[in-house]
Structure formats: structure tokens, C-alpha cells
Motif scaffolding. Structure first.
Motif, PDB file in Angstrom:
ATOM      1  N   ALA A  76      26.181  39.315  54.544  1.00  0.00           N
ATOM      2  CA  ALA A  76      26.751  38.933  53.248  1.00  0.00           C
ATOM      3  C   ALA A  76      27.817  39.949  52.837  1.00  0.00           C
ATOM      4  CB  ALA A  76      25.651  38.848  52.190  1.00  0.00           C
ATOM      5  N   LEU A  92      22.354  42.344  43.907  1.00  0.00           N
ATOM      6  CA  LEU A  92      21.272  42.108  44.865  1.00  0.00           C
ATOM      7  C   LEU A  92      20.196  43.182  44.783  1.00  0.00           C
ATOM      8  CD1 LEU A  92      23.135  40.794  48.044  1.00  0.00           C
ATOM      9  CD2 LEU A  92      21.827  39.515  46.357  1.00  0.00           C
ATOM     10  N   LEU A 134      12.405  27.454  43.839  1.00  0.00           N
ATOM     11  CA  LEU A 134      13.531  27.137  44.724  1.00  0.00           C
ATOM     12  C   LEU A 134      13.022  26.604  46.057  1.00  0.00           C
ATOM     13  CD1 LEU A 134      15.960  30.114  44.045  1.00  0.00           C
ATOM     14  CD2 LEU A 134      16.046  27.801  43.167  1.00  0.00           C
ATOM     15  N   ALA A 135      11.979  27.260  46.587  1.00  0.00           N
ATOM     16  CA  ALA A 135      11.439  26.827  47.873  1.00  0.00           C
ATOM     17  C   ALA A 135      10.888  25.416  47.764  1.00  0.00           C
ATOM     18  CB  ALA A 135      10.353  27.797  48.328  1.00  0.00           C
ATOM     19  N   MET A 150      11.909  23.074  45.738  1.00  0.00           N
ATOM     20  CA  MET A 150      13.033  22.155  45.633  1.00  0.00           C
ATOM     21  C   MET A 150      13.487  21.716  47.024  1.00  0.00           C
ATOM     22  SD  MET A 150      15.400  23.434  42.626  1.00  0.00           S
ATOM     23  CE  MET A 150      17.090  22.955  42.651  1.00  0.00           C
ATOM     24  N   VAL A 151      13.549  22.694  47.944  1.00  0.00           N
ATOM     25  CA  VAL A 151      13.993  22.392  49.306  1.00  0.00           C
ATOM     26  C   VAL A 151      12.980  21.485  49.985  1.00  0.00           C
ATOM     27  CG1 VAL A 151      14.620  23.372  51.515  1.00  0.00           C
ATOM     28  CG2 VAL A 151      15.161  24.592  49.426  1.00  0.00           C
ATOM     29  N   GLU A 171      12.927  17.764  49.060  1.00  0.00           N
ATOM     30  CA  GLU A 171      14.035  16.974  49.572  1.00  0.00           C
ATOM     31  C   GLU A 171      13.856  16.594  51.028  1.00  0.00           C
ATOM     32  OE1 GLU A 171      17.480  19.190  48.668  1.00  0.00           O
ATOM     33  OE2 GLU A 171      17.223  18.787  46.546  1.00  0.00           O
ATOM     34  N   LEU A 230      25.523  33.842  53.044  1.00  0.00           N
ATOM     35  CA  LEU A 230      25.820  33.433  51.667  1.00  0.00           C
ATOM     36  C   LEU A 230      25.422  34.555  50.717  1.00  0.00           C
ATOM     37  CD1 LEU A 230      24.512  29.781  51.825  1.00  0.00           C
ATOM     38  CD2 LEU A 230      26.812  30.650  52.267  1.00  0.00           C
ATOM     39  N   PRO A 236      23.264  35.545  47.931  1.00  0.00           N
ATOM     40  CA  PRO A 236      22.049  34.909  47.427  1.00  0.00           C
ATOM     41  C   PRO A 236      22.021  34.763  45.904  1.00  0.00           C
ATOM     42  CG  PRO A 236      21.548  36.802  48.837  1.00  0.00           C
ATOM     43  CD  PRO A 236      23.017  36.816  48.597  1.00  0.00           C
ATOM     44  N   HIS A 237      22.744  35.643  45.193  1.00  0.00           N
ATOM     45  CA  HIS A 237      22.653  35.621  43.733  1.00  0.00           C
ATOM     46  C   HIS A 237      23.688  34.702  43.097  1.00  0.00           C
ATOM     47  CE1 HIS A 237      25.567  38.503  45.026  1.00  0.00           C
ATOM     48  NE2 HIS A 237      26.052  38.643  43.817  1.00  0.00           N
ATOM     49  N   MET A 238      24.523  34.071  43.907  1.00  0.00           N
ATOM     50  CA  MET A 238      25.530  33.167  43.346  1.00  0.00           C
ATOM     51  C   MET A 238      25.172  31.733  43.724  1.00  0.00           C
ATOM     52  SD  MET A 238      29.062  35.047  44.377  1.00  0.00           S
ATOM     53  CE  MET A 238      29.247  36.823  44.404  1.00  0.00           C
ATOM     54  N   PHE A 265      25.446  19.614  44.886  1.00  0.00           N
ATOM     55  CA  PHE A 265      24.642  20.835  44.977  1.00  0.00           C
ATOM     56  C   PHE A 265      25.349  22.072  44.446  1.00  0.00           C
ATOM     57  CE2 PHE A 265      23.313  17.910  48.258  1.00  0.00           C
ATOM     58  CZ  PHE A 265      21.945  17.876  48.068  1.00  0.00           C
ATOM     59  N   ARG A 285      23.394  24.844  42.706  1.00  0.00           N
ATOM     60  CA  ARG A 285      22.194  25.385  43.347  1.00  0.00           C
ATOM     61  C   ARG A 285      22.436  26.792  43.890  1.00  0.00           C
ATOM     62  NH1 ARG A 285      18.652  21.538  46.145  1.00  0.00           N
ATOM     63  NH2 ARG A 285      18.383  19.799  44.725  1.00  0.00           N
ATOM     64  N   LYS A 286      21.349  27.568  43.892  1.00  0.00           N
ATOM     65  CA  LYS A 286      21.389  28.858  44.586  1.00  0.00           C
ATOM     66  C   LYS A 286      21.075  28.611  46.071  1.00  0.00           C
ATOM     67  CE  LYS A 286      21.952  31.964  41.237  1.00  0.00           C
ATOM     68  NZ  LYS A 286      20.859  32.428  40.388  1.00  0.00           N
ATOM     69  N   ALA A 298      18.937  29.801  47.972  1.00  0.00           N
ATOM     70  CA  ALA A 298      17.509  29.713  48.280  1.00  0.00           C
ATOM     71  C   ALA A 298      16.983  28.298  48.089  1.00  0.00           C
ATOM     72  CB  ALA A 298      16.714  30.687  47.413  1.00  0.00           C
ATOM     73  N   ALA A 299      17.681  27.485  47.299  1.00  0.00           N
ATOM     74  CA  ALA A 299      17.226  26.119  47.050  1.00  0.00           C
ATOM     75  C   ALA A 299      17.913  25.121  47.975  1.00  0.00           C
ATOM     76  CB  ALA A 299      17.463  25.743  45.591  1.00  0.00           C
ATOM     77  N   LEU A 300      18.486  25.611  49.047  1.00  0.00           N
ATOM     78  CA  LEU A 300      19.171  24.726  49.981  1.00  0.00           C
ATOM     79  C   LEU A 300      18.472  24.761  51.335  1.00  0.00           C
ATOM     80  CD1 LEU A 300      22.881  25.720  49.272  1.00  0.00           C
ATOM     81  CD2 LEU A 300      21.691  23.706  48.432  1.00  0.00           C
ATOM     82  N   SER A 301      18.573  23.668  52.069  1.00  0.00           N
ATOM     83  CA  SER A 301      18.016  23.643  53.424  1.00  0.00           C
ATOM     84  C   SER A 301      19.000  24.319  54.379  1.00  0.00           C
ATOM     85  CB  SER A 301      17.788  22.201  53.854  1.00  0.00           C
ATOM     86  OG  SER A 301      19.027  21.547  53.989  1.00  0.00           O
TER      87      SER A 301
END
Lengths: 303, 361
Positions: A186, A208, A295-296, A298-299, A302, B86, B88-90, B126, B129-130, B132-135
Motif C-alpha cells: 500500500a 493506518l 464488513l466481513a 457484508m462480503v 454477497e 488498496l 484499507p482506511h479509504m 461499491f 465501500r471500504k 474490507a467489505a469487498l470480495s
């Protein structure tokens, strides 16, 4: 059946010794203190002979100027040292988070102050601050400056400096650990996106590191409220009440003023303050966990 | 779109040299794939182009401008990382717009750009979304969108698909190929997966041990591998290798080994430049065919040990005396396990390598 039962109780049996020790060493004295804080209690008396006075000790303290001054000194001390330690500790970590020769030695040197016993730290700084033979004033004089009455006129500031010296390493190592666990890629992505070194710090690294920094700051704050030895050795709370932090006032109330009930009530005030901080820390970690779990989820929903 | 040129590029870590002077030219608007096993130096090469690794010696040119002393941000390129990298905080929109926000572009322009690239990669729903909330697949798209938003002429990919599961990888590979058609950009793509290399590349650069083994169009590398390594690396299942000796007999050149003797096509025999000596014969599994009638010199007997049914095709693990041979054929071909059967070799499919230097003859 029997085996199953034994299985269920095994963890509790293993925990029992620890619980027992906690009970004797922590809960019993704590209860004793809370009980004592409602009583008029002289050290020569057995607690059963003391008189119940209700909230009198608490109310007296609330209107006691000396106690309030001591509380203010404690707050100023704690907030100042933690703020300064955060600033310096995180700054150092950002500077030393790199691989150059001798860095591991340097890191070890940086965390040494933390490993010295607080009483020793107090003595060391007392000698350094000594108006005539202290290292600091002698250096100042050899360079042609006037000596400064460190532990007289500037007692609180001098005490704060000593605490910062001792505890900045604590924040430093935790901040460094947080930095080194940041996702390397990152940061590389940020470099490619055009972030300068400062922008990397403010937009990527610090945000972070924030969860770790918040918990670290709260830990230090809790510690700073309980500080005793260093100040006891350096100034004994003086001159006047200028460095008399709560822990010192409690010990003086109990030993010098011989008012155990008041001392107990004062301890309880401090305890409530620390409980609030601990609660704050607990809430923050719980919120972080909850957010991660949400968040976990949410994934998962889906996919 | 800029042209990139590497000139005698060397990378050393202390005393260890991991890249031994890479010379490479990537033309305008070309999709170049650097491929090779782990530790071959492909990622290091890419990271040196990006500016994330220093250059020990040699030079990198973009449009004839030496850039090896420049910071990554001054090189004007975009990169997609293996672990997506990525922030993570954005949220997604902030991730995509980070570079633009650093450049202090007008808000309206940034918003428009974010919408545009989100549309391209299918992330419009999306944006808030952060990561962490993505596959995994969605994160991959965000990484792609972030690179696209920068509008740079050079796109670097560092094994972008290797963290995805097999099905998603195939899908993303196809999307990438589709996207590539729409974008006039110079793309450099690093992978260890030869299928990705074959399907995506205009040009494949095969690397091994810090050196370029061969470069060229996928078909060229597949048909005319320059050496044994390239031959074995590209193609799945991999090429069979058997020890043999060249022998002249009745005006024809034969490669003879234990249990087989292949007559080399006359055209090939002429250009071989060698008429005797120890060689390695390479035959792709798909160049072997079940054929009872294959004459002497054009076939070999194989003992079928294992048959792997993979749908339309089956892969047979066979033995030819001491060497193992893999055969790929249509599943309907009647094959009996344990039997010794005769297989014909497609004459053009015989590759001959020098046994010691491993260079194609």
C-alpha cells in the motif's frame, strides 16, 4: 457421561488458582478500600472500631482545594506527558523505520530508559537537576549561561521531562511495531500514486497506525495517572503542592494526616477515573472488532 | 504511448547479482508479459521500471529519456499489485481518486473521473465501500480502476491475478484481454502462469535465473523455443524430453534413444548443423497421436500407466522404456490402461536440443 462432565469443568479447574489469587490479592483489598472510604478511620483503629460517615469523605474531598489542586496537577502531568510522548515516540518510529546499518542497536538503545526502575530514574534526574552540582546546570554554566532552579521554580516541567524521557520508548516500540506491520505494497502504491514522504505519513501511515496509537495512548494515560516513584524521589510533591500528583497525595493523607478513610475515598476517585479510561479503551476495541465483523459479513452475504 | 527500453539492466543485492544485464525494448502500445518461475527476476525487473527498486547498473529509458534516477511518481506510470495494495482506511472512491487528489485536481474533474473508471471496471455500486467489505475480485477491480484513473501511458501489472481463485482468475483474464483492446497503453505484465502469458501477450519475455531466455510473439515461442527451458516452460501439459543420439542412416538423420528412433524431417535435418552427438528430443504431448500403423521412424511404443480424464481431452502418463512420456489426446480415443500401444509423432513436432548447452538445434 462422567468424562464429559470432567471435560466441561477442566478449563475452570485450570483457571481456579489464578482466580483465587486475583480474589485475594485484588478483589479483597479493593472491597476493603471501598468499605473503608465510607468510614472515619485512623490508622491506630481496627476497622471494626471505626465510625460510618456515609459520603462525608467524598464530599469533603470534592470541596478540598488541596485535593483539587492535586487532581489538576495530575491531569496536567498525564495529558502533557502522553501528548509529548506520542509526538516524540511516533516521530522517532517514523524516522527509524528503515533498514540501515546499526539500526537494531540504535533501537535497543532507544528503549533502555523504559527498563530502568522508576526509583533509579528519579534519583538520576534529581542529581542531574541539582542546582549546583547537577550535570545540567554545570553544563549550562560552563557555556556561560545562568543555572536554572529546575526542581524549584520549574518543578512540574522538570518532572514531566523525566517522565517523557522514561516512557517515550514505550510508545516508540509500539509505534514501530505498528509501522512495520503496515502493508508494504500500500505504501509502494502511494509512492507510485505520487505521495511525497510527508503525504505518505499523513494520508497512509498515521491513519493506518491510529488504532494502535489510540490504545497505546490510553495505556500510557492510565499509567501516567498512577505515577508515584519518580516524583516521590525527585520532589516529594513540592515545592508546595506544585508536583503533588494524586498517588502522592493519597499516600500522604494516609501516612502524614492519618486519615485512612479520606485516602480510601481519594483512591476511589482515581479508580473511577481510570475505570472510565479503561472503559473507553474497551469500547474502542469493541467498535473496531464490530466494524471488521460487519464488513466481513457484508462480503459473505454477497457471495 | 511511450516506448520503454532497458539497457544492460543489472540488480545486485549485496554481492548477489539477481539480474545479469537485461536488454529489452517494449514498443508503443504493446502488451509485454514477463514470465518465468519464481526467483527468475521478472518482478525485480518490473519493480525497477516502477522505481520501487534501485538500479545497480544499466539504464531504463522511457521515450529515450533515462529515468532510473527518478522517483516513482516522476515516472508517470500506474501499477497494479499482486495483493491489490488498496488503502484499507479509504473507501473505493477515495482509493481510486487518491493520485488525483494529491495532484489537487478540481473536485468536479475528480468525481467525473471516478465515475468513468468505476463504470469501466463495474464498481459503480461499491464506491462507498471500504476494501474490507469487498470480495477478492472486487478488490482486484478497485486496483485496476485506481491505475486507470491516473491516465498514464504505462501500465505495470505485478502478478495481478495470482491471489484469485481459479474460476475468477479465468474471468478476470478475459476481462483484462477485453480492456486491453480498448486501451492504447503500454502494458508490462509479470506472471508465473504461462497460460496468462500466452493468452494476454503481444510479446512474451521468458526469464530464468536473471536472464532473458527468449522473447517474441506467443506463437513463435511455442513453435520455436530457443532452448530447452523455454520449451518446457510454455505449454501445458509440459513438453516431453528424452535423451537421444543423432545418427546418419540411409541418407536420413535419426534421433535414437531407448525404445525409439525418429527420422527427422529432411528440411530440419539440413538446418540442424549437427549430424551426430548427444541431444535431447522434445515432443509436446499434443504432438503424439494414437496410431497402430505408425511406421518405424515416425512413432514409438508407449506403455499407458495412468489416464487423467479432463473433459474433452485426456492426459495419459506413459512410459517408454526408462523415460516418462505424457500424451494428450481426445477423450473418445479407446485406450486400455496397462497396455503397450503405438503412437505416431507429428514430424514438425520434433524439437532437438543440444544435451549440454540445452540450446535448440
Amino acid at each position: 457421561m462422567n468424562g464429559q462432565l470432567a471435560n466441561r469443568f477442566t478449563p475452570y479447574i485450570f483457571m481456579a488458582p489464578a482466580v483465587l489469587i486475583m480474589g485475594i490479592a485484588l478483589l479483597y483489598p479493593l472491597g476493603y478500600m471501598v468499605y473503608g472510604s465510607f468510614r472515619e478511620w485512623n490508622p491506630s483503629q481496627n476497622i471494626s472500631e471505626t465510625e460510618f460517615v456515609g459520603l462525608k469523605n467524598y464530599i469533603t474531598l470534592f470541596f478540598d482545594a488541596a485535593f483539587r489542586e492535586s487532581l489538576a496537577v495530575t491531569l496536567i502531568f498525564a495529558v502533557t506527558v502522553v501528548a509529548a510522548e506520542l509526538f516524540i515516540g511516533v516521530g522517532l518510529a517514523l524516522l527509524l523505520d528503515r533498514n540501515i546499518r546499526g539500526m537494531s542497536l540504535l533501537r535497543t538503545l532507544f528503549i533502555l530508559p523504559m527498563m530502568i526502575a522508576p526509583v533509579v530514574v528519579g534519583l538520576m534526574w534529581r542529581y542531574m537537576y541539582h542546582p549546583t552540582v547537577g550535570t545540567i546546570n554545570r553544563t549550562l554554566k560552563s557555556m556561560g549561561f545562568e543555572g536554572v532552579d529546575w526542581l524549584g521554580q520549574h518543578a512540574l516541567a522538570s518532572v514531566i521531562v523525566a517522565d517523557i524521557w522514561q516512557w517515550t520508548p514505550f510508545i516508540f516500540i509500539l509505534a514501530l511495531a505498528a509501522l512495520q506491520s503496515l502493508p508494504r505494497s500500500a505504501l509502494e502504491a502511494a509512492r507510485i500514486d505520487g505521495a511525497t514522504a510527508w503525504q505518505q505519513i499523513f494520508y497512509i501511515k498515521l491513519p493506518l497506525m491510529m488504532p494502535v496509537l489510540i490504545v497505546t495512548a490510553l495505556l500510557r494515560l492510565i499509567d501516567a495517572f498512577k505515577v508515584l516513584e519518580v516524583i516521590l524521589v525527585m520532589t516529594q510533591g513540592g515545592p508546595g503542592l506544585s508536583t503533588e500528583i494524586l498517588a502522592l497525595r493519597i499516600s500522604r493523607t494516609a501516612t502524614e494526616f492519618r486519615e485512612l478513610g479520606v485516602a480510601a475515598a481519594m483512591s476511589n476517585y482515581l479508580l473511577i477515573l481510570l475505570l472510565l479510561l479503561t472503559l473507553g479503551m474497551f469500547v474502542i476495541t469493541r467498535l473496531q472488532e464490530k466494524r471488521a465483523a460487519r464488513l466481513a459479513k457484508m462480503v459473505q452475504e454477497e457471495s | 504511448m511511450p516506448q520503454i527500453r532497458l539497457e544492460n539492466l543489472v540488480k545486485k543485492y549485496g554481492a548477489v547479482e539477481v539480474l545479469h544485464g537485461i536488454d529489452l525494448e517494449m514498443a508503443n502500445n504493446e502488451f509485454t508479459v514477463l514470465v518465468g518461475p519464481s526467483g527468475c527476476g521478472k518482478s525485480t525487473t518490473l519493480r525497477m521500471i516502477a522505481g520501487l527498486e534501485s538500479v545497480s547498473s544499466g539504464e531504463i529509458y522511457i521515450d529515450d529519456r533515462p529515468i532510473s534516477h527518478l522517483e516513482p511518481k516522476e515516472r508517470g506510470l500506474a501499477m497494479v499489485f499482486q495483493d491489490y495494495a488498496l488503502y484499507p482506511h479509504m473507501d473505493v472512491a477515495q482509493n481510486i481518486s487518491f493520485a488525483l487528489r494529491l495532484q489537487k485536481r478540481p473536485k468536479a474533474e475528480i468525481a467525473a473521473k471516478v465515475r468513468e473508471v468505476a463504470e469501466i471496471v463495474g464498481l459503480t455500486d461499491f464506491l462507498q465501500r471500504k476494501p474490507a467489505a469487498l470480495s477478492g475480485g472486487q478488490r482486484q477491480r478497485v486496483a485496476m480502476a485506481r491505475a486507470l484513473a491516473k491516465d498514464s501511458g504505462i501500465f505495470l501489472f505485478d502478478e495481478p491475478l495470482s491471489n484469485l481463485d481459479a474460476k475468477l482468475r479465468g474471468q478476470m483474464r478475459a476481462e483484462l484481454a477485453l480492456m486491453r483492446q480498448k486501451l492504447a497503453k503500454n502494458m508490462i505484465y509479470v506472471t508465473h502462469d504461462q497460460i496468462e502469458a500466452m493468452t494476454l501477450a503481444d510479446r512474451i519475455v521468458v526469464m530464468h535465473g536473471g536472464d532473458i531466455q527468449q522473447q517474441g510473439a506467443p506463437e513463435e515461442l511455442f513453435k520455436k523455443p530457443a532452448n530447452k527451458f523455454v520449451a518446457g516452460f510454455l505449454g501445458s501439459p509440459p513438453m516431453n524430453f528424452m535423451d537421444a543420439e543423432l545418427q546418419q542412416e540411409n541418407d536420413r538423420l535419426y534421433a535414437k534413444g531407448h525404445g525409439f528412433a525418429f527420422a527427422l524431417p529432411e528440411q530440419k535435418a539440413k538446418t540442424l548443423g549437427k549430424t551426430e552427438g548427444k541431444v535431447t528430443v522434445g515432443i509436446r504431448p499434443s504432438d503424439l497421436n494414437y496410431d497402430d500403423t505408425a511406421p518405424e521412424g515416425a512413432g514409438l511404443n508407449l506403455n499407458v500407466r495412468v489416464a487423467e480424464y479432463v473433459g474433452a481431452q485426456s492426459v495419459l502418463m506413459c512410459a517408454c522404456e526408462t523415460s516418462d512420456v505424457t500424451v494428450e489426446l481426445k477423450s473418445e480415443t479407446p485406450i486400455a490402461l496397462g497396455k503397450t500401444l503405438r503412437f505416431a509423432v507429428r514430424p514438425e513436432g520434433i524439437h532437438v536440443f543440444d544435451r549440454t548447452s540445452e540450446v535448440a538445434l
